[in-house]
Design an enzyme around this catalytic site. Sequence first.
Site, short mmCIF file in Angstrom:
data_model
loop_
_atom_site.label_atom_id
_atom_site.label_comp_id
_atom_site.label_asym_id
_atom_site.label_seq_id
_atom_site.Cartn_x
_atom_site.Cartn_y
_atom_site.Cartn_z
N CYS A 105 0.79 -1.31 -0.05
CA CYS A 105 0.02 0.04 0.01
C CYS A 105 0.92 1.35 -0.08
O CYS A 105 1.80 1.29 0.99
CB CYS A 105 -0.94 0.04 1.22
N GLU A 135 3.85 -5.84 8.49
CA GLU A 135 4.02 -4.80 8.47
C GLU A 135 5.56 -3.99 9.03
O GLU A 135 6.21 -3.54 8.53
CB GLU A 135 2.99 -3.63 8.35
N CYS A 203 -3.26 5.11 9.15
CA CYS A 203 -3.73 5.73 7.65
C CYS A 203 -5.45 6.02 7.94
O CYS A 203 -5.96 5.82 8.94
CB CYS A 203 -4.02 4.49 6.76
N SER A 231 -5.99 -10.06 11.09
CA SER A 231 -6.09 -8.60 10.45
C SER A 231 -5.88 -7.63 11.75
O SER A 231 -7.03 -7.21 12.78
CB SER A 231 -7.39 -8.38 9.75
N ASN A 233 -6.05 -4.38 11.80
CA ASN A 233 -7.05 -3.17 11.73
C ASN A 233 -8.40 -3.78 12.11
O ASN A 233 -9.26 -2.94 13.00
CB ASN A 233 -7.20 -2.54 10.45
N SER A 276 -9.87 -4.99 5.06
CA SER A 276 -9.54 -6.14 4.20
C SER A 276 -10.79 -7.12 4.05
O SER A 276 -10.41 -8.23 3.43
CB SER A 276 -8.28 -7.08 4.80
O1 0CM Z 1 -2.30 -4.45 8.81
P1 0CM Z 1 -3.58 -5.51 8.77
O2 0CM Z 1 -3.37 -6.65 9.70
O3 0CM Z 1 -4.71 -4.70 9.65
O4 0CM Z 1 -3.86 -5.91 7.44
P2 0CM Z 1 -5.11 -6.22 6.56
O5 0CM Z 1 -4.84 -6.99 5.48
O6 0CM Z 1 -6.41 -7.00 7.43
O7 0CM Z 1 -5.49 -5.00 6.03
C1 0CM Z 1 -5.20 -3.86 5.28
C2 0CM Z 1 -3.94 -3.72 5.28
C3 0CM Z 1 -2.68 -3.38 5.09
C4 0CM Z 1 -1.50 -2.70 5.00
FE1 SF4 Z 2 -3.37 0.96 3.02
FE2 SF4 Z 2 -5.73 0.00 3.63
FE3 SF4 Z 2 -3.49 -0.74 5.25
FE4 SF4 Z 2 -4.53 1.90 5.46
S1 SF4 Z 2 -5.57 -0.23 6.10
S2 SF4 Z 2 -2.37 1.35 5.33
S3 SF4 Z 2 -5.08 2.22 3.27
S4 SF4 Z 2 -4.05 -0.95 2.90
#
Ligand code: 0CM
Ligand code: SF4
EC number: 1.17.7.4
Length: 338
Positions: A105, A135, A203, A231, A233, A276
């Site tokens: 991203c 990340e 973000c 995940s 987020n 996601s």
């Molecule tokens: O970082 P996270 O574990 O939330 O990843 P995700 O794949 O669930 O969400 C999107 C992203 C990124 C970078």
């Molecule tokens: Fe990028 Fe989505 Fe991850 Fe935010 S949550 S950094 S917009 S991929």
Amino acid sequence: MGAMTASPGRRVLLAAPRGYCAGVDRAVIAVEKALEQYGAPIYVRHEIVHNKYVVQTLEKKGAIFVERTEEVPPGSIVMFSAHGVAPVVHEEAERGRLATIDATCPLVTKVHKEAVRFAGDDYDILLIGHEGHEEVIGTTGEAPAHIQLVDGPGDVAGVEVRDPSKVVWLSQTTLSVDETMETVDALKEKFPQLISPPSDDICYATQNRQLAVKQMGEQADLVVVVGSRNSSNSKRLVEVAKLAGARASYLVDFADEIDEAWLEGVSTVGVTSGASVPEVLVEQVLAWLAARGFEDVELVRAAEESITFSLPKELRRDLREEAAALVAERGGSGTPQA
Ligand code: 0CM
Ligand code: SF4
């Protein structure tokens, strides 16, 4: 339970924004486009995004997910996930004679660039994030000698720096905004000259989904968050919902994971999803709830989003030809590296 019509007093609050962010949308489309353009298999290093359904769906179309670059046979095409990779991973791919597509991203790349810049100016970088998250591994790999991980306020006591007048904090993009601020406050107390990132590292999508779930948590008895266990987020949305006042909140990948018992004594159910998560999974949760008398759906809107990212530029090249040339140039039997 089990009423087939709307029951008085029962309602659903549906968060907006929820689900796909611009970085996820781009990464998932990139895998689909690569499969269309170059044909299967397309290797993907790490889950393209942290969602079980997305990964299963892409696997059926011919994507092969691996954890290590070394698992990819020479002469193949490999895509890097939205969470980003350390520079050493690009080197591994080159050694392995792989054509690469980088689906990191752009908002993660931004943090990588900040890390490189502050390391270049010889700052100690305190990276707030969750230990072991993909990340954080990628960002740390940009400047391992300058970066130390701070995994929440509890880690602050153990942080040591070379020069307290040259310290900056950066963060993972998908953290809890409030918890991060607690960590930053504790760090500032210890290092009063600590400087902040030039712009938000958490973000827009993470922030907006937390804002919406906060509003919802104030009113909902139960908050169902659709998302996978790995995940970051999505997991944060469960925590934020509870802190905002929801009596209970659970993370589910699929509607059939919802337990009927969670609805006991509940009149307002909040529903949201991580960045996601495809919308079809939310629709299935709403259908599951409607079948149990929760048919009235009200939107709780915390922000409008319009951001989009263009696809990785590598998709414009003939990567099959490039991958074949890499093997021909430097020799290779097509067998995986040791
Ligand atoms: O970082 P996270 O574990 O939330 O990843 P995700 O794949 O669930 O969400 C999107 C992203 C990124 C970078
Ligand atoms: Fe990028 Fe989505 Fe991850 Fe935010 S949550 S950094 S917009 S991929």
